[in-house]
Design an enzyme around this catalytic site. Structure first.
Site, mmCIF file in Angstrom:
data_model
loop_
_atom_site.group_PDB
_atom_site.id
_atom_site.type_symbol
_atom_site.label_atom_id
_atom_site.label_comp_id
_atom_site.label_asym_id
_atom_site.label_seq_id
_atom_site.Cartn_x
_atom_site.Cartn_y
_atom_site.Cartn_z
ATOM 1 N N HIS A 198 13.340 7.731 15.823
ATOM 2 C CA HIS A 198 13.421 9.093 16.377
ATOM 3 C C HIS A 198 12.194 9.936 16.055
ATOM 4 C CE1 HIS A 198 17.688 8.989 17.767
ATOM 5 N NE2 HIS A 198 17.687 7.942 16.964
ATOM 6 N N ASP A 205 5.968 15.978 15.981
ATOM 7 C CA ASP A 205 7.404 15.817 16.151
ATOM 8 C C ASP A 205 7.641 14.632 17.068
ATOM 9 O OD1 ASP A 205 10.132 16.464 15.903
ATOM 10 O OD2 ASP A 205 9.686 18.608 16.040
#
Ligand code: ADP
Length: 463
Positions: free
Chosen positions: A157, A354
């Site tokens: 992720h 991110d």
């Protein structure tokens, strides 16, 4: 899929929390779980004297939740240590923040092995296993060592950095070798895929490199849009709107984490007020950043730094009837945040790095189609690949953030609308459900592992 879907995550959410309050992953997996028999395995969230050998099971709908408690030492070394203080910063390109200790690596190996030992007896023929995230890089290799022949997929992720950065992690080689135990390795973006393929090829695992593909994660866009529209009409949002007295609202919503670029963002707002005095007393910045991982030293230091910065800027620019920054470190319920996002003229999403950043997608989904706000987005968030109609900024550069805020505050409605339409189409194109189905389809298309097929290298990695 004939057998069950077996999801493995570090933390298993409480099934009673599913729905509006669940985190991104739980929401993303909800559709997949609702339509097939499933087993969700992982840590209960509780810390006990010793790591449990046998899971506690609960049935909820068609899903069995099986969880184990972590022992105190395992929690410290596997979770706080290797996962949060070593892997998290390295994967976010922050070698300088990382803290390495041999005991943490041992704890990480121990818990991956303990997860495999507790999970293996629960697996049945025909099950498909889907392992999530960096806490569990070694799990598949451990399962293979116990004789597991199921298809095993892995999804990362968070970002994967260039191999020269990743190799700064002690034991990087062992982790890369263990990756070969998976049948499909999913990452968020094409850049992450390229980085991971390069690292695997360099580590002598070209067959693992061939299994890497990008599957950008999405949100339940329609669901979030209607949640935001509903919550927009509530008392909480009315109170916030009234308190602004006609001023524009800029909003930031993040966990309090050093990857989120919070000091640079607050400095950027300070620069806006300093360099563009016309915006003073015309815009209010609301930052919601609940404390996370408070037990890790770097997070405590960040909190102190932010307290000081907010105090300084507020002291410098506040008027008796206006404070520039409202800063909340308590948790705010996600439905309320959805309503706040719809009210905000600017969404500030400026992580230094991110994997995807779901807040960016949520901000887009939450907007009023007749009068949407402007998203200011870090070019280093995975979401920037799809949301290129945002105002993209360098999150390290406060002046770039200030310039973008100035542009956003003056942006004509036609331009806001055109940018938002393009982003909204992107957010609706890849949803949580389509991400999940896309990954599982790729995993089902992968050949079933033959006994002993996985490479001896992967055994060595966990030896
Ligand atoms: P990360 O997984 O690194 O925290 P993401 O942006 O990808 O970052 O996902 C965060 C999820 O948690 C989003 O669904 C978001 O709405 C939620 N979230 C983030 N910050 C907050 C907050 N301050 N309060 C409540 N929910 C939050």
């Amino acid at each position: 899929m004939t057998g069950r879907l077996v999801i493995v995550t570090n933390r298993v959410p409480d099934p009673r929390e599913r729905g509006a309050t669940a985190g991104g992953l739980a929401v993303a997996l909800r559709d997949a779980l609702g339509t097939r028999d499933a087993l969700w395995f992982g840590w209960s969230g509780a810390v006990a004297a010793e790591t449990a050998a046998t899971p506690v099971e609960h049935q909820h709908g068609r899903t069995t939740y099986a969880t184990i408690d972590l022992g105190e030492a395992d929690h410290r070394h596997y979770y706080l240590g290797f996962s949060n203080a070593a892997l998290w910063p390295v994967l976010h390109y922050r070698l300088g923040v990382a803290r390495f200790a041999r005991e943490d690596w041992f704890g990480y190996r121990r818990v991956n092995a303990a997860f495999a030992a507790a999970l293996a007896p629960l697996l049945r023929d025909g099950d498909t296993v889907w392992v999530h995230d960096f806490h569990l890089f070694l799990l598949a290799a451990e399962l293979r060592a116990l004789g597991c022949r199921a298809r095993i997929g892995f999804f990362l992720h968070v970002p994967f950095p260039p191999r020269s950065v990743f190799l700064g992690l002690p034991n990087a080689q062992a982790i890369l070798e263990a990756m070969g135990a998976h049948d499909v390795i999913g990452v968020q973006t094409a850049d992450d895929a390229e980085n991971l393929r390069g690292a695997l090829a360099d580590a002598g695992a070209p067959e693992a490199a061939a299994k890497v593909a990008a599957f950008p994660i999405g949100i339940d866009a329609a669901g979030f849009a209607s949640l935001a529209a509903r919550r927009f009409r509530t008392k909480e949002v009315a109170q916030l709107r009234d308190s602004l007295a006609g001023r524009a609202l800029a909003i930031g919503i993040d966990r309090l984490d050093y990857t989120k670029g919070l000091p640079q963002r607050i400095a950027g707002f300070g620069q806006l007020l300093r360099r563009f005095p016309r915006h003073r007393a015309k815009v209010t910045f609301l930052q919601v950043a609940p404390v996370s991982r408070g037990a890790v030293a770097q997070y405590r230091a960040l909190r102190r730094e932010l307290d000081e910065m907010v105090g300084r800027i507020n002291g410098q620019y506040a008027e008796p009837d206006w404070g520039p920054i409202r800063y909340i470190t308590r948790a705010v319920a996600r439905p309320t945040l959805a309503g706040y996002m719809r009210l905000a003229r600017i969404g500030l999403v400026t992580p230094l790095r991110d994997g995807m950043n779901l807040v960016a997608k949520e901000y887009v989904a939450a907007q009023d189609p007749a009068d949407p706000g402007v998203l200011i987005l870090s070019r280093f968030a995975g979401a920037a690949q799809e949301l290129d109609a945002a105002l993209l900024v360098n999150p390290l550069d406060p002046d770039d953030i200030a310039d973008a805020m100035d542009v956003a505050l003056a942006m004509p409605a036609v331009e806001r609308l055109a940018r938002w339409r393009s982003m909204d189409a992107a957010v609706r194109a890849t949803t949580a459900a389509s991400w999940c189905e896309g990954f599982l389809a790729a995993l089902e298309a992968a050949p079933v592992a033959e006994a002993g097929r996985y490479s001896p290298r992967c055994r060595r990695a966990i030896a």
